[in-house]
Design a protein around this motif. Structure first.
Motif, PDB file in Angstrom:
ATOM      1  N   ASP A   1       0.853  -1.187   0.000  1.00 33.74           N
ATOM      2  CA  ASP A   1       0.000   0.000   0.000  1.00 33.74           C
ATOM      3  C   ASP A   1       0.887   1.235   0.000  1.00 33.74           C
ATOM      4  O   ASP A   1       1.581   1.514   0.985  1.00 33.74           O
ATOM      5  CB  ASP A   1      -0.916  -0.014   1.229  1.00 33.74           C
ATOM      6  N   LEU A   2       0.864   1.976  -1.097  1.00 35.28           N
ATOM      7  CA  LEU A   2       1.698   3.172  -1.239  1.00 35.28           C
ATOM      8  C   LEU A   2       0.963   4.378  -0.660  1.00 35.28           C
ATOM      9  O   LEU A   2      -0.073   4.787  -1.170  1.00 35.28           O
ATOM     10  CB  LEU A   2       2.019   3.410  -2.713  1.00 35.28           C
ATOM     11  N   GLY A   3       1.523   4.956   0.415  1.00 38.47           N
ATOM     12  CA  GLY A   3       0.871   6.061   1.099  1.00 38.47           C
ATOM     13  C   GLY A   3      -0.259   5.564   1.972  1.00 38.47           C
ATOM     14  O   GLY A   3      -1.410   5.967   1.827  1.00 38.47           O
ATOM     15  N   THR A   4       0.065   4.710   2.907  1.00 37.89           N
ATOM     16  CA  THR A   4      -0.962   3.989   3.670  1.00 37.89           C
ATOM     17  C   THR A   4      -1.718   4.849   4.664  1.00 37.89           C
ATOM     18  O   THR A   4      -2.785   4.466   5.137  1.00 37.89           O
ATOM     19  CB  THR A   4      -0.340   2.779   4.393  1.00 37.89           C
ATOM     20  N   GLY A   5      -1.195   6.037   4.998  1.00 35.78           N
ATOM     21  CA  GLY A   5      -1.869   6.870   5.993  1.00 35.78           C
ATOM     22  C   GLY A   5      -1.924   6.161   7.335  1.00 35.78           C
ATOM     23  O   GLY A   5      -0.924   5.623   7.818  1.00 35.78           O
ATOM     24  N   THR A   6      -3.099   6.129   7.933  1.00 38.88           N
ATOM     25  CA  THR A   6      -3.261   5.446   9.218  1.00 38.88           C
ATOM     26  C   THR A   6      -3.553   3.960   9.044  1.00 38.88           C
ATOM     27  O   THR A   6      -3.848   3.269  10.011  1.00 38.88           O
ATOM     28  CB  THR A   6      -4.379   6.097  10.048  1.00 38.88           C
TER      29      THR A   6
ATOM     30  N   GLN B   1       4.805  10.357   6.494  1.00 42.27           N
ATOM     31  CA  GLN B   1       4.664  11.200   7.679  1.00 42.27           C
ATOM     32  C   GLN B   1       4.867  10.364   8.946  1.00 42.27           C
ATOM     33  O   GLN B   1       4.124   9.419   9.196  1.00 42.27           O
ATOM     34  CB  GLN B   1       3.286  11.847   7.707  1.00 42.27           C
ATOM     35  N   GLU B   2       5.834  10.750   9.737  1.00 46.41           N
ATOM     36  CA  GLU B   2       6.193   9.960  10.913  1.00 46.41           C
ATOM     37  C   GLU B   2       5.041   9.847  11.901  1.00 46.41           C
ATOM     38  O   GLU B   2       4.765   8.760  12.425  1.00 46.41           O
ATOM     39  CB  GLU B   2       7.409  10.578  11.607  1.00 46.41           C
ATOM     40  N   ASP B   3       4.354  10.965  12.168  1.00 48.48           N
ATOM     41  CA  ASP B   3       3.278  10.924  13.156  1.00 48.48           C
ATOM     42  C   ASP B   3       2.074  10.128  12.658  1.00 48.48           C
ATOM     43  O   ASP B   3       1.397   9.458  13.436  1.00 48.48           O
ATOM     44  CB  ASP B   3       2.850  12.337  13.584  1.00 48.48           C
ATOM     45  N   VAL B   4       1.817  10.162  11.350  1.00 50.42           N
ATOM     46  CA  VAL B   4       0.723   9.384  10.781  1.00 50.42           C
ATOM     47  C   VAL B   4       1.084   7.896  10.759  1.00 50.42           C
ATOM     48  O   VAL B   4       0.265   7.036  11.080  1.00 50.42           O
ATOM     49  CB  VAL B   4       0.378   9.888   9.367  1.00 50.42           C
ATOM     50  N   ALA B   5       2.336   7.596  10.399  1.00 49.37           N
ATOM     51  CA  ALA B   5       2.801   6.204  10.412  1.00 49.37           C
ATOM     52  C   ALA B   5       2.743   5.623  11.820  1.00 49.37           C
ATOM     53  O   ALA B   5       2.455   4.430  12.000  1.00 49.37           O
ATOM     54  CB  ALA B   5       4.222   6.117   9.869  1.00 49.37           C
ATOM     55  N   GLU B   6       2.974   6.467  12.806  1.00 49.50           N
ATOM     56  CA  GLU B   6       2.916   6.006  14.199  1.00 49.50           C
ATOM     57  C   GLU B   6       1.500   5.574  14.562  1.00 49.50           C
ATOM     58  O   GLU B   6       1.295   4.581  15.271  1.00 49.50           O
ATOM     59  CB  GLU B   6       3.407   7.131  15.119  1.00 49.50           C
ATOM     60  N   ILE B   7       0.501   6.319  14.068  1.00 47.24           N
ATOM     61  CA  ILE B   7      -0.890   5.917  14.301  1.00 47.24           C
ATOM     62  C   ILE B   7      -1.166   4.587  13.606  1.00 47.24           C
ATOM     63  O   ILE B   7      -1.833   3.702  14.161  1.00 47.24           O
ATOM     64  CB  ILE B   7      -1.870   7.000  13.815  1.00 47.24           C
ATOM     65  N   ALA B   8      -0.671   4.435  12.377  1.00 49.54           N
ATOM     66  CA  ALA B   8      -0.872   3.175  11.653  1.00 49.54           C
ATOM     67  C   ALA B   8      -0.292   1.999  12.436  1.00 49.54           C
ATOM     68  O   ALA B   8      -0.901   0.925  12.501  1.00 49.54           O
ATOM     69  CB  ALA B   8      -0.237   3.259  10.265  1.00 49.54           C
ATOM     70  N   LYS B   9       0.873   2.192  13.036  1.00 49.75           N
ATOM     71  CA  LYS B   9       1.484   1.120  13.821  1.00 49.75           C
ATOM     72  C   LYS B   9       0.644   0.790  15.051  1.00 49.75           C
ATOM     73  O   LYS B   9       0.506  -0.386  15.427  1.00 49.75           O
ATOM     74  CB  LYS B   9       2.897   1.524  14.224  1.00 49.75           C
ATOM     75  N   ARG B  10       0.053   1.805  15.658  1.00 46.54           N
ATOM     76  CA  ARG B  10      -0.833   1.535  16.799  1.00 46.54           C
ATOM     77  C   ARG B  10      -2.126   0.871  16.345  1.00 46.54           C
ATOM     78  O   ARG B  10      -2.722   0.086  17.088  1.00 46.54           O
ATOM     79  CB  ARG B  10      -1.119   2.831  17.561  1.00 46.54           C
ATOM     80  N   ASN B  11      -2.571   1.184  15.124  1.00 45.19           N
ATOM     81  CA  ASN B  11      -3.741   0.500  14.591  1.00 45.19           C
ATOM     82  C   ASN B  11      -3.477  -0.984  14.351  1.00 45.19           C
ATOM     83  O   ASN B  11      -4.367  -1.817  14.503  1.00 45.19           O
ATOM     84  CB  ASN B  11      -4.198   1.175  13.288  1.00 45.19           C
ATOM     85  N   ILE B  12      -2.254  -1.302  13.976  1.00 44.25           N
ATOM     86  CA  ILE B  12      -1.869  -2.713  13.836  1.00 44.25           C
ATOM     87  C   ILE B  12      -1.978  -3.416  15.184  1.00 44.25           C
ATOM     88  O   ILE B  12      -2.533  -4.523  15.288  1.00 44.25           O
ATOM     89  CB  ILE B  12      -0.440  -2.825  13.275  1.00 44.25           C
ATOM     90  N   GLU B  13      -1.476  -2.772  16.231  1.00 46.39           N
ATOM     91  CA  GLU B  13      -1.558  -3.353  17.575  1.00 46.39           C
ATOM     92  C   GLU B  13      -3.009  -3.448  18.038  1.00 46.39           C
ATOM     93  O   GLU B  13      -3.420  -4.465  18.607  1.00 46.39           O
ATOM     94  CB  GLU B  13      -0.747  -2.496  18.551  1.00 46.39           C
ATOM     95  N   LEU B  14      -3.775  -2.397  17.786  1.00 43.58           N
ATOM     96  CA  LEU B  14      -5.173  -2.361  18.215  1.00 43.58           C
ATOM     97  C   LEU B  14      -5.964  -3.530  17.631  1.00 43.58           C
ATOM     98  O   LEU B  14      -6.828  -4.103  18.297  1.00 43.58           O
ATOM     99  CB  LEU B  14      -5.801  -1.033  17.782  1.00 43.58           C
ATOM    100  N   ASN B  15      -5.632  -3.894  16.393  1.00 48.86           N
ATOM    101  CA  ASN B  15      -6.387  -4.932  15.690  1.00 48.86           C
ATOM    102  C   ASN B  15      -5.674  -6.282  15.639  1.00 48.86           C
ATOM    103  O   ASN B  15      -6.123  -7.196  14.952  1.00 48.86           O
ATOM    104  CB  ASN B  15      -6.684  -4.456  14.266  1.00 48.86           C
ATOM    105  N   ASN B  16      -4.570  -6.395  16.384  1.00 46.72           N
ATOM    106  CA  ASN B  16      -3.811  -7.653  16.437  1.00 46.72           C
ATOM    107  C   ASN B  16      -3.441  -8.165  15.036  1.00 46.72           C
ATOM    108  O   ASN B  16      -3.644  -9.341  14.719  1.00 46.72           O
ATOM    109  CB  ASN B  16      -4.608  -8.723  17.192  1.00 46.72           C
ATOM    110  N   LEU B  17      -2.888  -7.263  14.220  1.00 42.79           N
ATOM    111  CA  LEU B  17      -2.554  -7.597  12.840  1.00 42.79           C
ATOM    112  C   LEU B  17      -1.048  -7.635  12.582  1.00 42.79           C
ATOM    113  O   LEU B  17      -0.620  -7.611  11.428  1.00 42.79           O
ATOM    114  CB  LEU B  17      -3.202  -6.578  11.883  1.00 42.79           C
TER     115      LEU B  17
END
Length: 247
Positions: free
Chosen positions: A52-57, A79-95
């Protein structure tokens, strides 16, 4: 999983297999275009390796993880701060076993992957040219909406570099950029194979286009039926309700 939210953040229920997403409304929230693109992508298999190119959150990978049994999806976000949210979304959804985020510009993809590694590439890139439109937006919205750090051509060039032979490329974009999209796709050996136009309602002009291309394929273009978002009464059409119910 319980997660700590930063200021202005919220958690939205995606109503798909218990999946949720952290978003910051002051930055940028995903729209119906991402939902429509996730519905348009139709050939993900159990062993598919997706980029996914430009995955956002992370909205597209999260939706696809819920809808399909893809093996692995990589999201790259500048964007570092947006990528950080995406990483937390991975944790939130156990992915974490299926979805990984790289914080970098898409133009640096060769630092992480070689040529022809991915089965499928997806993208919902910035719609506006760098010199197009008013820019009184915050930094996150500006980068998400304007081609400041990567152009439309960059997204297609990178997709061609990463795609396997006969691999599929999927994009959602503004209709007014369709000629640019097709020209760049052919320039980089991604043959347009399928289009679908999105209208606000039956009386409007098309606003979005969903496009599928295949690397090194022979020419043959199919036009899918139109999508209308709203009825005359302002409610979602049956089409959209069905797409959301199938998310």
């Amino acid at each position: 999983m319980e997660v700590k939210l930063n200021e202005d953040e919220r958690i939205d229920d995606l109503q798909l297999k218990g999946l949720k997403i952290i978003q910051n409304p002051k930055w940028f929230c995903f729209g119906i275009d991402s939902v429509l693109l996730s519905d348009f992508i139709n050939n993900i298999k159990n062993n598919s390796f997706v980029l996914d190119l430009g995955t956002g959150t992370g909205i597209l990978p999260i939706l696809l993880c819920g809808k399909t049994s893809l093996k692995k999806v990589i999201g790259i976000e500048v964007q570092e701060d947006v990528a950080e949210i995406a990483k937390r979304n991975i944790e939130l959804n156990n992915l974490k076993d299926r979805f990984t985020v790289i914080n970098d510009n898409i133009n640096n993809i060769d630092k992480y992957f070689g040529k022809n590694e991915f089965d499928i590439i997806i993208t919902n890139p910035p719609y506006k040219k760098n010199n197009d439109g008013v820019k009184n937006e915050n930094r996150q919205k500006l980068i998400s909406r304007h081609e400041i750090l990567a152009t439309l051509e960059d997204f297609i060039k990178v997709a061609s570099y990463c795609l396997k032979d006969k691999g599929s490329f999927y994009m959602v974009h503004k209709v007014e950029r369709l000629v640019d999209i097709i020209c760049h796709m052919r320039e980089y050996k991604i043959e347009p194979k399928r289009l679908r136009f999105v209208f606000t309602n039956e009386k409007s002009k098309p606003t979005l286009v969903l496009i599928e291309g295949v690397k090194n394929a022979k020419p043959f273009l199919k036009i899918d039926s139109n999508i209308y978002i709203y009825n005359e009464d302002g409610e979602y059409t049956t089409q959209i309700k069905e797409i959301y119910s199938e998310k």
